[in-house]
Design an enzyme around this catalytic site. Structure first.
Site, PDB file in Angstrom:
ATOM      1  CE  LYS A  95      -8.554  -6.928  -2.373  1.00  0.00           C
ATOM      2  NZ  LYS A  95      -8.954  -6.545  -1.030  1.00  0.00           N
ATOM      3  CB  VAL A  96      -2.248 -12.292  -1.218  1.00  0.00           C
ATOM      4  CG1 VAL A  96      -1.128 -13.320  -1.246  1.00  0.00           C
ATOM      5  CG2 VAL A  96      -2.493 -11.820   0.211  1.00  0.00           C
ATOM      6  CD  GLN A 105       2.201  -5.562  -4.819  1.00  0.00           C
ATOM      7  OE1 GLN A 105       2.058  -5.767  -3.622  1.00  0.00           O
ATOM      8  NE2 GLN A 105       1.855  -6.464  -5.728  1.00  0.00           N
ATOM      9  CE1 TYR A 193      -2.125  -2.415   5.141  1.00  0.00           C
ATOM     10  CE2 TYR A 193      -1.499  -4.259   6.551  1.00  0.00           C
ATOM     11  CZ  TYR A 193      -2.329  -3.189   6.277  1.00  0.00           C
ATOM     12  OH  TYR A 193      -3.357  -2.886   7.148  1.00  0.00           O
ATOM     13  N   GLY A 194       3.400  -4.382   5.437  1.00  0.00           N
ATOM     14  CA  GLY A 194       3.982  -4.535   6.774  1.00  0.00           C
ATOM     15  C   GLY A 194       4.974  -3.428   7.085  1.00  0.00           C
ATOM     16  CB  VAL A 195       7.865  -1.981   5.232  1.00  0.00           C
ATOM     17  CG1 VAL A 195       8.762  -0.753   5.367  1.00  0.00           C
ATOM     18  CG2 VAL A 195       8.710  -3.253   5.235  1.00  0.00           C
ATOM     19  CB  VAL A 230     -12.076  -5.284  10.169  1.00  0.00           C
ATOM     20  CG1 VAL A 230     -13.474  -4.681  10.102  1.00  0.00           C
ATOM     21  CG2 VAL A 230     -11.462  -5.045  11.541  1.00  0.00           C
ATOM     22  NE  ARG A 231     -18.085  -9.932   8.709  1.00  0.00           N
ATOM     23  CZ  ARG A 231     -18.106 -10.219  10.012  1.00  0.00           C
ATOM     24  NH1 ARG A 231     -17.214 -11.037  10.538  1.00  0.00           N
ATOM     25  NH2 ARG A 231     -19.018  -9.692  10.798  1.00  0.00           N
ATOM     26  CB  THR A 232     -13.010  -3.635   5.165  1.00  0.00           C
ATOM     27  OG1 THR A 232     -11.654  -4.104   5.092  1.00  0.00           O
ATOM     28  CG2 THR A 232     -13.346  -3.276   6.595  1.00  0.00           C
TER      29      THR A 232
HETATM   30  N1  LIG Z   1      -9.526  -4.657   7.482  1.00  0.00           N
HETATM   31  C1  LIG Z   1      -8.607  -5.150   8.277  1.00  0.00           C
HETATM   32  O1  LIG Z   1      -8.640  -6.352   8.636  1.00  0.00           O
HETATM   33  C2  LIG Z   1      -7.497  -4.273   8.785  1.00  0.00           C
HETATM   34  C3  LIG Z   1      -6.556  -4.836   9.672  1.00  0.00           C
HETATM   35  C4  LIG Z   1      -5.547  -4.044  10.183  1.00  0.00           C
HETATM   36  C5  LIG Z   1      -5.475  -2.702   9.829  1.00  0.00           C
HETATM   37  N2  LIG Z   1      -6.369  -2.180   8.941  1.00  0.00           N
HETATM   38  C6  LIG Z   1      -6.250  -0.750   8.600  1.00  0.00           C
HETATM   39  O2  LIG Z   1      -7.482  -0.116   8.829  1.00  0.00           O
HETATM   40  C7  LIG Z   1      -7.621   1.023   7.970  1.00  0.00           C
HETATM   41  C8  LIG Z   1      -8.952   0.949   7.231  1.00  0.00           C
HETATM   42  O3  LIG Z   1      -8.948  -0.222   6.437  1.00  0.00           O
HETATM   43  P1  LIG Z   1     -10.268  -0.903   5.869  1.00  0.00           P
HETATM   44  O4  LIG Z   1     -10.142  -2.341   6.135  1.00  0.00           O
HETATM   45  O5  LIG Z   1     -11.462  -0.162   6.324  1.00  0.00           O
HETATM   46  O6  LIG Z   1     -10.022  -0.684   4.295  1.00  0.00           O
HETATM   47  P2  LIG Z   1     -11.001  -0.232   3.117  1.00  0.00           P
HETATM   48  O7  LIG Z   1     -12.371  -0.755   3.317  1.00  0.00           O
HETATM   49  O8  LIG Z   1     -10.260  -0.543   1.881  1.00  0.00           O
HETATM   50  O9  LIG Z   1     -11.069   1.350   3.315  1.00  0.00           O
HETATM   51  C9  LIG Z   1      -9.939   2.133   3.159  1.00  0.00           C
HETATM   52  C10 LIG Z   1     -10.358   3.590   3.178  1.00  0.00           C
HETATM   53  O10 LIG Z   1      -9.186   4.413   3.013  1.00  0.00           O
HETATM   54  C11 LIG Z   1      -9.454   5.315   1.943  1.00  0.00           C
HETATM   55  N3  LIG Z   1      -8.237   5.778   1.276  1.00  0.00           N
HETATM   56  C12 LIG Z   1      -7.321   5.067   0.569  1.00  0.00           C
HETATM   57  N4  LIG Z   1      -6.396   5.892   0.073  1.00  0.00           N
HETATM   58  C13 LIG Z   1      -6.730   7.161   0.471  1.00  0.00           C
HETATM   59  C14 LIG Z   1      -6.177   8.430   0.269  1.00  0.00           C
HETATM   60  N5  LIG Z   1      -5.077   8.621  -0.477  1.00  0.00           N
HETATM   61  N6  LIG Z   1      -6.767   9.504   0.859  1.00  0.00           N
HETATM   62  C15 LIG Z   1      -7.872   9.347   1.591  1.00  0.00           C
HETATM   63  N7  LIG Z   1      -8.475   8.164   1.785  1.00  0.00           N
HETATM   64  C16 LIG Z   1      -7.896   7.088   1.236  1.00  0.00           C
HETATM   65  C17 LIG Z   1     -10.369   4.553   1.001  1.00  0.00           C
HETATM   66  O11 LIG Z   1     -11.006   5.450   0.122  1.00  0.00           O
HETATM   67  P3  LIG Z   1     -11.497   4.974  -1.367  1.00  0.00           P
HETATM   68  O12 LIG Z   1     -12.843   4.347  -1.193  1.00  0.00           O
HETATM   69  O13 LIG Z   1     -11.527   6.277  -2.101  1.00  0.00           O
HETATM   70  O14 LIG Z   1     -10.477   4.024  -1.903  1.00  0.00           O
HETATM   71  C18 LIG Z   1     -11.308   3.947   2.035  1.00  0.00           C
HETATM   72  O15 LIG Z   1     -12.237   4.891   2.478  1.00  0.00           O
HETATM   73  C19 LIG Z   1      -6.409   0.977   7.041  1.00  0.00           C
HETATM   74  O16 LIG Z   1      -5.406   1.840   7.532  1.00  0.00           O
HETATM   75  C20 LIG Z   1      -5.954  -0.478   7.141  1.00  0.00           C
HETATM   76  O17 LIG Z   1      -4.590  -0.630   6.831  1.00  0.00           O
HETATM   77  C21 LIG Z   1      -7.377  -2.936   8.425  1.00  0.00           C
END
Ligand SMILES: NC(=O)c1ccc[n+]([C@@H]2O[C@H](COP(=O)([O-])OP(=O)(O)OC[C@H]3O[C@@H](n4cnc5c(N)ncnc54)[C@H](OP(=O)(O)O)[C@@H]3O)[C@@H](O)[C@H]2O)c1
Length: 276
Positions: A95-96, A105, A193-195, A230-232
């Site tokens: 988080k920021v 990080q 994260y960016g890198v 995306v809302r996650t």
């Molecule tokens: N949300 C956005 O706006 C956004 C934008 C651009 C790109 N992305 C990319 O989209 C992808 C999904 O992101 P999200 O937004 O859905 O995030 P999220 O809700 O935090 O979900 C991330 C998922 O990755 C899993 N994970 C983390 N470390 C892991 C590991 N070592 N092995 C296996 N699984 C692991 C997490 O599992 P746990 O539940 O066990 O932690 C969770 O299931 C990521 O690559 C993110 O960088 C997201």
């Protein structure tokens, strides 16, 4: 051995990965594996989709753990003789406002987002069958971080001849430079994260090139993409897209029809090829 087509999604117990599995269960003509590092969270997610009348299968996968990756590889080899669709979605972001030292990080973020994704690819890409589809979930942040790199680094990351070994060296150097508080002096942007996502996008470009060189006749298409904002749990409730909307571009790339000859080796968002 089963001849059923098989799709695998990493980090799929929640967020965008979960929505990708949901969409694939509806559209992919075969077995869909929801994978998660934690079997409890993974099985819970499977149960949720079962309540929707869908039938994902589960396999444990921690992308940080080589043994876990190899166990999945051996399972896929034995049960299906390979795989048809791989979506590398698992990722993390601090988080920021997180006060963890930047060097920590950097190490932790690169470990999962770049090195973990690369290890999955190293083990699973050789198993991808002809007409297979590979999607590496990167981010638009990779483009903005690229623009904040020194000219020298930008040139390297845009190069059409950079090797995977050279990329790994650069990603390792970033982590080392942060430990010496020298990353900005060395031309890096101030975003771990960016890198890490520059690494994912460039890795995808390299892997696509390697497929062209070594497996041209197999018609495998491999791309990187941004799902959007995306809302996650990662991006929070103010983001503009629902997880199902965020899944659209990755799923589009995962389901490119057999007669498609592209996109390949590209970075896309909103199903559109972006310049790198
Ligand atoms: N949300 C956005 O706006 C956004 C934008 C651009 C790109 N992305 C990319 O989209 C992808 C999904 O992101 P999200 O937004 O859905 O995030 P999220 O809700 O935090 O979900 C991330 C998922 O990755 C899993 N994970 C983390 N470390 C892991 C590991 N070592 N092995 C296996 N699984 C692991 C997490 O599992 P746990 O539940 O066990 O932690 C969770 O299931 C990521 O690559 C993110 O960088 C997201």
């Amino acid at each position: 051995m089963s001849s059923t087509p098989v799709a695998v999604v990493t980090g799929a117990n929640k967020g965008i990965g979960f929505a990708i599995v949901r969409a694939l269960c509806k559209q992919f003509p075969g077995d869909v594996y929801l994978t998660a590092r934690d079997p409890g969270r993974g099985q819970e997610a499977v149960a949720k989709l079962q309540e929707e009348g869908l039938h994902p299968l589960f396999h444990q996968l921690d992308v940080d753990d080589l043994q876990s990756i190899r166990a999945l590889r051996d399972f896929l080899k034995e049960k299906y003789g390979g795989l048809n669709v791989l979506v590398n979605n698992a990722g993390i972001a601090f988080k920021v406002l997180d006060t963890t030292p930047f060097a920590v990080q950097a190490e932790v973020t690169l470990k999962t987002n770049f090195f973990g994704t690369r290890n999955v690819c190293t083990e699973l890409l050789p198993l991808v069958k002809p007409y297979g589809r590979v999607v590496n979930v990167s981010s638009m942040v990779s483009s903005s971080a690229l623009a904040s790199c020194s000219q020298e680094l930008q040139q390297k990351f845009r190069s059409d001849t950079i090797t995977e070994e050279e990329l790994v060296k650069l990603m390792t150097k970033f982590v080392e430079d942060t430990k010496k508080s020298a990353h900005e002096k060395e031309g890096w942007p101030n975003t771990a994260y960016g890198v890490s996502k520059i690494g994912v996008t460039v890795l995808s470009r390299i892997q696509a090139r390697m497929l062209n060189e070594k497996r041209k006749g197999d018609h495998i298409l491999l791309n990187a993409c941004c799902p959007g904002w995306v809302r996650t749990d990662m991006a929070g409730p103010k983001a503009t897209k629902s997880p199902d909307e965020g899944a659209e571009t990755p799923v589009y790339l995962a389901l490119l029809p057999a007669d498609a000859d592209g996109p390949h080796g590209q970075f896309l968002s909103n199903k559109t090829v972006r310049s790198w």
